[in-house]
Design an enzyme around this catalytic site. Sequence first.
Site, PDB file in Angstrom:
ATOM      1  N   SER A  47       0.937  -1.235   0.018  1.00 29.01           N
ATOM      2  CA  SER A  47      -0.128   0.108  -0.032  1.00 29.01           C
ATOM      3  C   SER A  47       0.858   1.411  -0.131  1.00 29.01           C
ATOM      4  O   SER A  47       1.709   1.640   1.071  1.00 29.01           O
ATOM      5  CB  SER A  47      -0.895   0.021   1.178  1.00 29.01           C
ATOM      6  OG  SER A  47      -1.427   1.363   1.377  1.00 29.01           O
ATOM      7  N   HIS A  96      -1.029  -1.276  -4.241  1.00 27.83           N
ATOM      8  CA  HIS A  96      -2.432  -0.767  -3.462  1.00 27.83           C
ATOM      9  C   HIS A  96      -2.349   0.503  -3.377  1.00 27.83           C
ATOM     10  O   HIS A  96      -1.513   1.130  -2.613  1.00 27.83           O
ATOM     11  CB  HIS A  96      -2.510  -1.681  -2.383  1.00 27.83           C
ATOM     12  CG  HIS A  96      -3.966  -1.541  -1.630  1.00 27.83           C
ATOM     13  ND1 HIS A  96      -5.210  -2.114  -1.933  1.00 27.83           N
ATOM     14  CD2 HIS A  96      -4.320  -0.669  -0.634  1.00 27.83           C
ATOM     15  CE1 HIS A  96      -6.099  -1.941  -1.094  1.00 27.83           C
ATOM     16  NE2 HIS A  96      -5.633  -0.989  -0.179  1.00 27.83           N
ATOM     17  N   ASP A 126      -4.753   3.613  -1.770  1.00 28.35           N
ATOM     18  CA  ASP A 126      -5.778   3.989  -0.876  1.00 28.35           C
ATOM     19  C   ASP A 126      -6.076   5.465  -0.963  1.00 28.35           C
ATOM     20  O   ASP A 126      -5.394   6.232  -0.548  1.00 28.35           O
ATOM     21  CB  ASP A 126      -5.225   3.827   0.588  1.00 28.35           C
ATOM     22  CG  ASP A 126      -5.057   2.451   1.090  1.00 28.35           C
ATOM     23  OD1 ASP A 126      -6.048   1.523   0.992  1.00 28.35           O
ATOM     24  OD2 ASP A 126      -3.843   2.097   1.467  1.00 28.35           O
ATOM     25  N   HIS A 140      -8.165   1.250  -4.198  1.00 30.85           N
ATOM     26  CA  HIS A 140      -9.234   1.131  -3.002  1.00 30.85           C
ATOM     27  C   HIS A 140      -9.833   2.504  -2.650  1.00 30.85           C
ATOM     28  O   HIS A 140      -9.094   3.203  -1.890  1.00 30.85           O
ATOM     29  CB  HIS A 140      -8.368   0.382  -1.749  1.00 30.85           C
ATOM     30  CG  HIS A 140      -9.216   0.371  -0.527  1.00 30.85           C
ATOM     31  ND1 HIS A 140      -8.704  -0.022   0.859  1.00 30.85           N
ATOM     32  CD2 HIS A 140     -10.464   0.360  -0.299  1.00 30.85           C
ATOM     33  CE1 HIS A 140      -9.461   0.018   1.497  1.00 30.85           C
ATOM     34  NE2 HIS A 140     -10.682   0.163   1.034  1.00 30.85           N
ATOM     35  N   MET A 162     -11.952   4.866  -0.467  1.00 31.86           N
ATOM     36  CA  MET A 162     -12.840   4.900   0.928  1.00 31.86           C
ATOM     37  C   MET A 162     -13.076   6.370   0.952  1.00 31.86           C
ATOM     38  O   MET A 162     -12.870   7.261   1.670  1.00 31.86           O
ATOM     39  CB  MET A 162     -11.508   4.834   1.936  1.00 31.86           C
ATOM     40  CG  MET A 162     -11.234   3.393   2.468  1.00 31.86           C
ATOM     41  SD  MET A 162      -9.812   3.148   3.169  1.00 31.86           S
ATOM     42  CE  MET A 162      -8.575   3.438   1.796  1.00 31.86           C
ATOM     43  N   MET A 171     -11.829  -5.652   5.136  1.00 34.21           N
ATOM     44  CA  MET A 171     -10.894  -4.812   6.026  1.00 34.21           C
ATOM     45  C   MET A 171     -10.484  -5.608   7.210  1.00 34.21           C
ATOM     46  O   MET A 171     -11.237  -6.041   8.103  1.00 34.21           O
ATOM     47  CB  MET A 171     -11.397  -3.330   6.216  1.00 34.21           C
ATOM     48  CG  MET A 171     -11.610  -2.382   5.144  1.00 34.21           C
ATOM     49  SD  MET A 171     -10.151  -1.959   4.298  1.00 34.21           S
ATOM     50  CE  MET A 171      -9.313  -1.288   5.698  1.00 34.21           C
TER      51      MET A 171
END
Length: 223
Positions: free
Chosen positions: A7, A32, A34, A65, A67, A136
Amino acid sequence: MIYVAPSLLAADFSDLKGEISRIEAAGANYLHLDVMDGHFVPNISFGAGLISSIRRHTQIYFDVHLMISDPLRYADDFIRAGADIITFHYESVKDPMETLRAIKAKHIRCGIAISPQTPAEVLYPFVTEADMLLIMTVEPGFGGQSLIPECLDKATALRRRANSLGVKIDIEADGGINADNAGSVIASGVNILVAGSSIFKSKKPRTVIQTMRASEETHPFIG
Ligand code: DX5
Ligand code: ZN
């Protein structure tokens, strides 16, 4: 095969190009990414602009990803920026199935994520629809937290469900994963491991990645 997805959140942001080549050389499968909006989660990270800048410097698979609230509204931006898969949160939308179908209609792979308090059962209908299920293993919003072991039971329930339907789906776990606990994560049915701090903050990322992958031999999934 086990995939390891470092990440970027844990990287040195003053040298993203160098950090990405470092983890590519170390054998990372995915990067990854975020994306946090300060609304769905209480933190702000980066958006499509940054992703598009780093896209020019690497061929690695971009695992985005989201969020964020209203992910569908921003899906085109992330596709243009070079995402290979977009994952949004079940908790972030009114109609998760409609959102998944609308994103997939844009000819991009699409995953769906659940936060620690959301039960595995809500994802059962997605086993045959989504390209990836993301469990998660920490509260979304911050890197560097400890893995919540109970969340792994959800990966097991979803892997069993997929196996019973004859579906080969990617199940990713995200948060607090390191070389010591990777075995238990894999044994729960997960095949994609996201790891920020344990890889980027290590002086030997290659060893960490190899140890994570090798844990499959000692901790196979027993459905
Ligand atoms: C948390 C993010 C994770 C996080 C993982 O909201 O989704 O991807 O960056 O970082 P570590 O491995 O440090 O827990
Ligand atoms: Zn993540």
